[in-house]
Enzyme design. Structure first.
Site: not given
Lengths: 296, 141
Positions: A249, A244
Site C-alpha cells: 500500500r 504500511c
C-alpha cells in the site's frame, strides 16, 4: 523524456501516467508491454487486456526463501521471459485502484527500469468502460534483459534507516484501526504477522486510498496537495518515508509523492509493520496521535 | 483424518498436473462455483462471513441426513471463488463424520503453495474451519 498526455500535465511527472485510451491505442505497439499485477493471483486468468502479460508480486517479485525481492539475475530472467527489454515502455495496471501495480512499478524502479508507467484507474476502469478482455495468453517472444544491480538506497528504506529518520516526515498509509493499534492488519484482512499493534512514533496517518477517486483514478494535483502537503504536513519536506504492512500500500503512496507531487526524496519502507511491529527494542506509539520521538 | 471421495478427486486432479497448470484448474473451479439456491440468493448476508478471506465470502451450511454447503464470493476474487468451489463441491452430500474427518491442512494437499503462495491458502483453511464448526454445532444434540 517520453511523451505525456495533456490530461496529466498538472502532475510533477505526467509521463508516469497513461489513460485507458492510450493503452487501447498501443495494444500492438512493439515497444510497449502492458503488465497486469493484482492482489488475486488468478484475476489475470479470468480476463485481461489483450496482449497484457502477468507479473505476480508474491510468486514472481518476492524471493521464495529470503525476505527480499528477487536477485538481479532472477529479475533479468523474469523480465526477459515476459518479452520486456531494458528500453521497453512498461505500463502497469491492476485491481484495487492499482495497489499492486504501483508495488510492481516500485520494484522495477529499484532495478532502474526507467520507462515504467501506470494506467490511471487500473483494471476496474478498463472494465467499467466496456473495453475488451481476453483469456488468451499472449505469445511474446523472450528477449535478453541485462542483469543490473538493484539500488536499495535511493527509493527503499530499511529498519535502521527508519530509526535514523525518526523526527523527519513519516507517512503511515494503513487504515486508522491499524494506526491506532486496534488491529495489526487491514479491516477484513486476516490478522497476521506482527506482535505489537500501533504505529512508528511521529508518523502521520494518511490511508493510501485517500489518493484515489471512486473510479480508481488518482485525485487531482490540488486535492493531493491538500491531503499530503497540508493535511500530513509534507509541504517543504525533503526526505519522506512511507510504510504500511508489507510495503505494497505504501508503494501506492510512494508513487503519488514521488511522481505526482514530485517530492525530492521519498523512500518506501517495505519491511513496514510486519517487521517494525515485531522488532525487538524499537519504539511504538499507540492511539490516534502521532506521538513523540523517544529520547534516547 | 481422511478426505471425502470428492475432495480426494480434487486433490488427485491438482497433484496430477504440473505446478503452472494448477492455476488453470483452480480457475475452472472458480468458474464452476454453483450459484446460491434461491432461498439465499437475495440474502447473502444471512451466511457466515469468512474473516480469514480478503474478499467478502459467505458460507451457508445445512445439515439434514447429509451436509450441504453453499458459498458466494465476488467475481473479482477468483482465487477465493476457486477455493470455495472446491469445498462446496467436495463436501456436498457428505456425512457429518466425513466432513469433520477432513484434516485442517487439507488446502496444502492441493500443491498450490508455489503457484498461489501459502498466505493465500489461509483463506481456504478459514473456510474449511468455519464449515466444520457449523456442522459440529448443527449436528450436536
Amino acid at each position: 523524456m517520453p511523451e505525456s498526455e495533456p490530461r496529466f500535465a498538472e502532475y510533477a511527472a505526467p509521463e508516469r501516467l497513461v489513460s485507458t485510451e492510450w493503452v487501447a491505442a498501443h495494444l500492438d505497439d512493439p515497444d510497449v508491454v502492458i503488465v497486469e499485477s493484482d492482489e488475486d493471483v488468478l484475476l489475470y486468468e479470468v480476463g485481461h487486456i489483450p496482449g497484457a502479460v502477468k507479473i505476480d508480486w508474491h510468486t514472481e517479485l518476492n524471493d521464495p526463501v529470503l525476505r527480499d525481492y528477487v536477485s538481479p539475475e532472477e529479475f533479468a530472467r523474469l523480465l526477459g521471459s515476459k518479452g520486456i527489454g531494458r528500453d521497453t515502455t512498461v505500463v502497469f495496471y491492476g485491481d484495487k485502484a492499482n495497489w499492486w501495480a504501483t508495488y510492481a512499478l516500485w520494484v522495477f524502479a529499484l532495478y532502474g527500469h526507467d520507462d515504467a508507467r501506470i494506467m490511471d484507474g487500473g483494471r476496474d476502469k478498463w472494465i467499467a468502460e466496456g473495453r475488451e478482455l481476453t483469456r488468451e495468453r499472449p505469445t511474446r517472444p523472450a528477449v535478453d534483459y541485462p542483469v543490473t544491480p538493484r539500488d536499495d538506497a535511493t527509493l527503499r528504506a530499511f529498519r535502521d534507516d527508519v530509526l535514523q529518520h525518526l523526527g523527519k516526515p513519516l507517512v503511515d498509509v494503513r487504515s486508522p484501526e491499524e494506526y491506532s493499534g486496534e488491529r495489526t492488519t487491514a479491516p477484513a484482512y486476516p490478522e497476521e504477522g506482527a506482535l505489537r499493534a500501533g504505529h512508528i512514533p511521529t508518523a502521520a496517518s494518511v490511508p493510501w486510498g485517500k489518493a484515489v477517486n471512486e473510479d480508481g483514478t488518482f485525485r487531482s494535483r490540488e486535492e493531493l496537495e491538500s491531503i499530503y502537503l497540508d493535511g500530513a504536513g509534507l509541504r517543504g519536506a525533503d526526505d519522506v518515508i512511507a510504510y504500511c504492512r508489507i510495503g505494497e500500500r505504501s508503494s501506492h503512496t510512494w508513487f503519488v509523492l514521488q511522481h505526482l507531487l514530485g517530492l525530492p526524496r521519498v523512500r518506501n519502507y517495505d519491511g513496514s509493520w510486519t517487521e517494525w511491529g515485531s522488532l525487538v527494542g524499537v519504539p511504538i506509539a499507540i492511539g490516534a496521535e502521532p506521538g513523540e520521538v523517544p529520547s534516547r | 483424518m481422511s478426505l471425502t471421495p470428492a475432495l480426494q478427486d480434487a486433490v488427485d486432479a491438482f497433484q496430477s498436473m504440473a505446478e503452472q497448470d494448477r492455476l488453470q484448474l483452480l480457475l475452472e473451479y472458480a468458474d464452476d462455483l454453483p450459484p446460491l439456491p434461491e432461498r439465499y440468493a437475495d440474502h447473502p448476508d444471512l451466511g457466515e462471513r469468512v474473516a480469514e478471506c480478503q474478499s467478502p465470502v459467505f458460507l451457508f451450511v445445512e445439515v439434514d441426513e447429509a451436509v450441504h454447503v453453499h458459498a458466494t464470493a465476488p467475481e473479482e476474487a477468483p482465487t477465493t471463488r476457486g477455493f470455495a468451489s472446491i469445498l462446496v463441491q467436495g463436501l456436498e452430500g457428505a456425512s457429518v463424520d466425513e466432513v469433520l474427518a477432513v484434516p485442517a491442512d487439507m488446502p496444502r494437499l492441493l500443491g498450490l503453495d508455489r503457484a498461489v503462495s501459502p498466505l493465500r491458502l489461509r483463506g481456504m483453511a478459514g473456510m474449511l474451519g468455519r464449515i466444520q464448526r457449523q456442522v459440529r454445532e448443527q449436528s450436536a444434540g
